[in-house]
Design an enzyme around this catalytic site. Structure first.
Site, PDB file in Angstrom:
ATOM      1  N   LYS A  80      10.548   9.748  -2.754  1.00  0.00           N
ATOM      2  CA  LYS A  80      10.361   8.434  -2.217  1.00  0.00           C
ATOM      3  C   LYS A  80      10.875   7.387  -3.320  1.00  0.00           C
ATOM      4  O   LYS A  80      10.768   7.549  -4.486  1.00  0.00           O
ATOM      5  CB  LYS A  80       8.815   8.138  -1.967  1.00  0.00           C
ATOM      6  CG  LYS A  80       8.575   6.901  -1.421  1.00  0.00           C
ATOM      7  CD  LYS A  80       7.111   6.630  -0.980  1.00  0.00           C
ATOM      8  CE  LYS A  80       6.753   5.250  -0.075  1.00  0.00           C
ATOM      9  NZ  LYS A  80       5.210   5.384   0.024  1.00  0.00           N
ATOM     10  N   SER A 155       4.295   4.278   4.900  1.00  0.00           N
ATOM     11  CA  SER A 155       5.649   3.704   4.171  1.00  0.00           C
ATOM     12  C   SER A 155       6.343   4.998   3.721  1.00  0.00           C
ATOM     13  O   SER A 155       7.809   4.630   3.594  1.00  0.00           O
ATOM     14  CB  SER A 155       5.363   2.876   2.988  1.00  0.00           C
ATOM     15  OG  SER A 155       4.758   3.385   1.810  1.00  0.00           O
ATOM     16  N   SER A 179       0.109   5.986   3.620  1.00  0.00           N
ATOM     17  CA  SER A 179       1.495   6.252   3.666  1.00  0.00           C
ATOM     18  C   SER A 179       2.008   7.390   3.501  1.00  0.00           C
ATOM     19  O   SER A 179       3.082   7.574   3.581  1.00  0.00           O
ATOM     20  CB  SER A 179       1.977   5.302   2.550  1.00  0.00           C
ATOM     21  OG  SER A 179       1.973   3.913   3.181  1.00  0.00           O
TER      22      SER A 179
HETATM   23  N1  GLN Z   1       0.278   0.574   5.817  1.00  0.00           N
HETATM   24  C1  GLN Z   1      -0.528   0.482   4.937  1.00  0.00           C
HETATM   25  C2  GLN Z   1       0.106  -0.894   4.260  1.00  0.00           C
HETATM   26  O1  GLN Z   1       0.813  -1.462   5.018  1.00  0.00           O
HETATM   27  C3  GLN Z   1      -0.605   1.375   3.849  1.00  0.00           C
HETATM   28  C4  GLN Z   1       0.507   1.587   3.157  1.00  0.00           C
HETATM   29  C5  GLN Z   1       0.484   2.788   2.043  1.00  0.00           C
HETATM   30  O2  GLN Z   1      -0.227   3.615   2.160  1.00  0.00           O
HETATM   31  N2  GLN Z   1       1.345   2.468   1.123  1.00  0.00           N
HETATM   32  O3  GLN Z   1      -0.583  -1.439   3.276  1.00  0.00           O
END
Ligand code: GLN
Length: 487
Positions: A80, A155, A179
């Site tokens: 990532k 994400s 994420s």
């Molecule tokens: N979707 C969640 C957010 O927008 C979690 C994101 C994540 O785990 N980085 O914060």
């Protein structure tokens, strides 16, 4: 599709060690696959073809010299783009880090390399890992390989799409509120968020430091277990890293489920589940019971506050962590001639951050400001303790918690972009785990009526990530999910 891209990470490493095929051939087949399908999927922000080939040749040379090869010998891995690889970009999916090159390897990168894995490239993500669909990437949205009209989740959507589309055997993502697990569920993969502190975050660009963890996305439990064995273990460079030695998760996840007690948290299921998801949950529970586990209902009464608590704590920490992107030290800089230092900050941050990141910075700055700190941030921390208390109480009666990973299968592009709350709700089942600091895994447990992957989530006591894998292995073995995306 070449057979090498269909192999698991475990089989690739074994084959390279035995000399059945070279690491170079493995990398070549994956680069060919990327060339063939990534124009459609768009999982990678950058493909590091030259350095990947060179790393593969070095693995082959090591073998030719008679040296023992590592756990992930020749395994092509995607990172990532918020995890540092020395000399490569680390955009975090943001314009503000365009052109920035990481000066050092993250600890996880270093460990992958030491295990003879080969880094193929950097994958797309929602900007600074804020999002659930990849639609918040400043560059382009990654598509779900199972249905290109749908999101891969977020994400870590690029990492998930790369592995699902056979453009990498394994990938790393980061998970602050879901994420890793949510994109794994949407793309038919195993996604593991280890216990807080199990994996070093040195070299991970921080989003919310009390919640972030790095973990693997893989096509099997074996592969996730191998990856976790390689990347976990104490790191003196991360003060939140637990002082535990490296573990063999492949061996530890192999036991049977006899006597294992599973808890189904009533409050997670209160609103009712979509019929497909209900079906996946029931089939998963049957598979677990057939292997000797018992299932009972448990109560976690503070679950309903998790989303609100997360959206105070995560933005607060983000507003502090993202203060460093000021146009002076990292990446892009905007500065009109003759402007002041304040204007440099304002212009750089105004142009460099996207709308969701700005929304979070504003939310977080507000929650931390004097006068509002007690009402928002402090209160959220207190409720977080109550949520953690729910987990502690549940783990007195059961060994693992089981829930769906997401309320539904992958949604269509644009379906939730107009309403941030709808988007935030995609993570209702995954957020509490991060707030409590426990480990969680998503494992494929079936498909929706439209043929889209559905995932089940397990959560375990801190330090018992091997149990997550053990339970998920029973679901995997039941064969509730099969096939691969047709690209
Ligand atoms: N979707 C969640 C957010 O927008 C979690 C994101 C994540 O785990 N980085 O914060």
């Amino acid at each position: 599709m070449s057979a090498l891209t269909s192999l698991s990470a475990k089989d690739i490493a074994a084959g390279v060690r035995r000399g059945d095929f070279s690491a170079e051939a493995v990398v070549k087949s994956h680069l060919d696959r990327i060339a063939a399908v990534d124009a459609k999927v768009r999982a990678y922000l950058c493909v590091l073809a030259d350095s990947a080939r060179a790393a593969a040749r070095a693995v082959d040379a090591k073998r030719a010299a008679g040296k023992a090869l590592g756990t992930l010998a020749g395994v092509p891995v995607a990172l990532k783009d918020n995890i540092c690889l020395a000399g490569a970009q680390a955009t975090c999916g943001s314009r503000i880090l365009e052109g920035y090159k990481a000066p050092y390897d993250a600890t996880v990168t270093e460990r992958l390399k030491a295990a003879d894995a080969v880094v193929l490239g950097k994958t797309n993500l929602d900007e600074f890992a804020m999002g659930s669909s990849n639609e918040n990437s400043a560059y382009f949205p990654t598509k779900n390989p199972w249905d290109l009209a749908r999101v891969p989740g977020g994400s870590s959507g690029g990492s998930a799409a790369a592995v699902a589309a056979r453009m990498a055997a394994l990938a790393l993502g980061s998970d602050t509120g879901g994420s890793i697990r949510q994109p794994a569920a949407f793309c038919g993969l195993v996604g593991l968020k280890p216990t807080y502190g199990a994996v070093s975050r040195y070299g991970l660009v921080a989003f919310a430091s009390s919640l972030d963890q790095i973990g693997p996305l893989a096509r099997s439990i074996d592969d996730a277990a191998l990856a976790l064995s390689v990347i976990s273990g104490h790191d003196p460079k991360d003060s939140t890293s637990a002082p535990s030695p490296a573990r063999d998760y492949l061996a530890e996840s192999a036991g049977d489920l006899g006597g294992l007690r599973l808890g189904l948290p009533r409050e997670y299921l209160e609103g009712g589940l979509e019929p497909d998801m209900q079906g996946a949950l029931e089939s998963g529970l049957d598979a677990l019971k057939a292997r000797g586990a018992s299932v009972r209902e448990v109560s976690m009464p503070h679950t309903r506050y998790a989303l609100s608590v997360y959206y105070v704590i995560a933005p607060s920490e983000a507003s502090s962590n993202l203060a460093r992107f000021d146009g002076v030290r990292y990446g892009a800089r905007r500065h009109g001639a003759g402007g002041s230092l304040l204007e440099l900050y304002e212009e750089t941050r105004g142009a460099g951050f996207g709308p969701e990141v700005k929304r979070r910075i504003m939310l977080g700055t507000y929650a931390l400001s004097s006068g509002y700190y007690d009402a928002f941030y402090l209160k959220a921390q207190k409720v977080r303790t109550l949520i953690k208390g729910d987990f502690d109480a549940a783990f007195k009666d059961v060994d693992l918690l089981v829930t769906p990973t997401t309320p539904s299968a992958a949604f269509r592009f644009g379906e939730k972009t107009d309403d941030p709350l709808q988007m935030y709700l995609s993570d209702v089942f995954t957020l509490p785990c991060n707030l409590a600091g426990v480990g969680g895994v998503s494992v494929p447990a079936g498909k929706s009526a439209q043929g889209l992957p559905l995932g089940l989530q397990f959560m375990a006591r801190p330090g018992e990530d091997h149990l997550l894998l053990r339970a998920a292995r029973a679901v995997e073995a039941a064969g509730l999910f099969s096939g691969e995306p047709d690209l």
